[in-house]
Each structure stands twice: as structure tokens, then as C-alpha cells.
Design a protein around this motif. Sequence first.
Motif, PDB file in Angstrom:
ATOM      1  N   GLY A   5      43.051  32.459  37.247  1.00  0.00           N
ATOM      2  CA  GLY A   5      42.090  33.383  37.851  1.00  0.00           C
ATOM      3  C   GLY A   5      42.640  34.011  39.113  1.00  0.00           C
ATOM      4  N   ARG A   6      43.318  33.187  39.925  1.00  0.00           N
ATOM      5  CA  ARG A   6      43.880  33.725  41.177  1.00  0.00           C
ATOM      6  C   ARG A   6      45.014  34.700  40.895  1.00  0.00           C
ATOM      7  N   TRP A   7      45.822  34.403  39.890  1.00  0.00           N
ATOM      8  CA  TRP A   7      46.930  35.299  39.513  1.00  0.00           C
ATOM      9  C   TRP A   7      46.369  36.642  39.037  1.00  0.00           C
ATOM     10  N   ARG A   9      43.576  37.915  39.966  1.00  0.00           N
ATOM     11  CA  ARG A   9      43.066  38.590  41.155  1.00  0.00           C
ATOM     12  C   ARG A   9      44.199  39.235  41.973  1.00  0.00           C
ATOM     13  N   VAL A  10      45.321  38.523  42.096  1.00  0.00           N
ATOM     14  CA  VAL A  10      46.476  39.087  42.828  1.00  0.00           C
ATOM     15  C   VAL A  10      46.988  40.321  42.096  1.00  0.00           C
ATOM     16  N   GLN A  11      47.085  40.231  40.777  1.00  0.00           N
ATOM     17  CA  GLN A  11      47.568  41.393  40.014  1.00  0.00           C
ATOM     18  C   GLN A  11      46.616  42.579  40.144  1.00  0.00           C
ATOM     19  N   ASP A  12      45.305  42.299  40.173  1.00  0.00           N
ATOM     20  CA  ASP A  12      44.332  43.374  40.370  1.00  0.00           C
ATOM     21  C   ASP A  12      44.516  44.037  41.735  1.00  0.00           C
ATOM     22  N   ARG A  13      44.746  43.207  42.758  1.00  0.00           N
ATOM     23  CA  ARG A  13      44.958  43.774  44.102  1.00  0.00           C
ATOM     24  C   ARG A  13      46.214  44.642  44.127  1.00  0.00           C
ATOM     25  N   VAL A  14      47.278  44.182  43.453  1.00  0.00           N
ATOM     26  CA  VAL A  14      48.516  44.973  43.408  1.00  0.00           C
ATOM     27  C   VAL A  14      48.230  46.320  42.743  1.00  0.00           C
ATOM     28  N   CYS A  15      47.515  46.286  41.617  1.00  0.00           N
ATOM     29  CA  CYS A  15      47.231  47.536  40.878  1.00  0.00           C
ATOM     30  C   CYS A  15      46.368  48.481  41.702  1.00  0.00           C
TER      31      CYS A  15
END
Length: 216
Positions: A5-7, A9-15
Amino acid sequence: MSLKGRWQRVQDRVCTACESVGRDPATVTVLAVTKTVSLDSIAQAIDLGISEFAESRLQESLPKIESLGDHVRWHFIGKLQSNKVKRIATHFDAVHTFESAKQVKLSELSGRTIDGLVEVNIAEEPQKSGVFLKGLDETVSCLLTSQSVRFRGLMTIGPVVADPEQNRIVFRRLAEIGRSSGAEWLSMGMSADFDVAIQEGATHVRVGSALFGERN
Ligand SMILES: *Cc1c(COP(=O)(O)O)cnc(C)c1O
């Protein structure tokens, strides 16, 4: 929340950060910072497809590199001590924290080809690591002429701030200096402020707690 879930979320923030400035998310590499993180969690991260990891202490990283080594790339992001530089260059694929020509020379003794970045102390905070602007050219030149360390770019650690926007000027400055020194890589941004760093041109963000949870 799970690592998965955290990964996500991090990928969403990057995008989201990339979209806001018209960048391709493929131009940003997330380095998973594994200090204090167990082998088990790192193995889980590898299963999720994470393949680039970063550590700041040699001693702590050696058992991790030894058991997981060949599948992944390791970046050194901690302070370089003279008596450890050669061993760091022996075990890591990239060193983000060169501060002096002397450290570059010591790393060459490993006989391996690695990627090298110069750490810049943008805010010129005396208690912090990284070269000041006036010392930058000498260290970059040494990397450019090195036979075994490939000069890749610049790294900085933003000051601890209440609002990530306060570090925008630091990241913008590193990007400017990077352009004039021929940097391809800009290693900047951590869990709290990597969105802003990406908007300012980060190619490598160093993410620990946002991925693995708060450290003790
Ligand atoms: C620990 C560390 C990070 C990661 O910090 P988080 O705030 O947990 O993302 C990034 N860069 C360096 C140099 C570090 O030591």
C-alpha cells in the motif's frame, strides 16, 4: 498500511508530481532507503518490483548486500569516511556523497567501475555534509577524469523544514548548478519533500519512511 500500500502511495505521488510539470514518471528513480529495515522487508520490496536501494552506513548494509546483492543495485548515501571509501566502492554500485578529490582517489582503489555524484551543501549549513559551491569544481573535475568512477551528477539533503515548499529553492538551486556542471542525475528529495524535488527536476528520490514506515 502494508508495504504494498505504501509503495502504491509513493508511486502515486511520483506520478502526480510528474504530471504537474509535464514530466514522464519513467525519468524518476525511487531509491528505497533501507537503514534500520530488516532483510525480510527488503525481500518483500524486491517482490514488489523495487530494484534500487540506498544505505547510509557500510556496516549495516554489508549483510543486506551480501544476501540480496545480484538482483538489485545499491546506492551509498551516507557520509564517506576515508578509511571506508574503498570498501564502499567495492560493495556499492553508486556513491552519492563524494565531497573531495581525495575520496574519489580512495574509491578508485576498489578497482571497480561505479557511478559517482557530488554532494552539495546548498544551504551552506556548516554542521551539514556536502561541499560548498566554491569546492564543487575541484571534486567534479576529479570525477570527470577518473578512470573508474563515472560522474553522474549532484546530490543534496534539504534542510529539515516544516513545509516542503520551503525546500523548493534548495532543489531549484541544485538543478541550476547541475546544468552548469553537466549533471545527468539529480539526487534530491526524501519522504517529506520528494514531490517538490521532482517538480524541480529530481531524477533520483531517496525514500525511507514513506515506504517502510517510521524508523525507531
Ligand atoms: C535516511 C535518509 C533518507 C530517507 O529519509 P526518509 O525521510 O525516511 O525518506 C534519504 N536520504 C538520506 C541521505 C538519508 O540518510
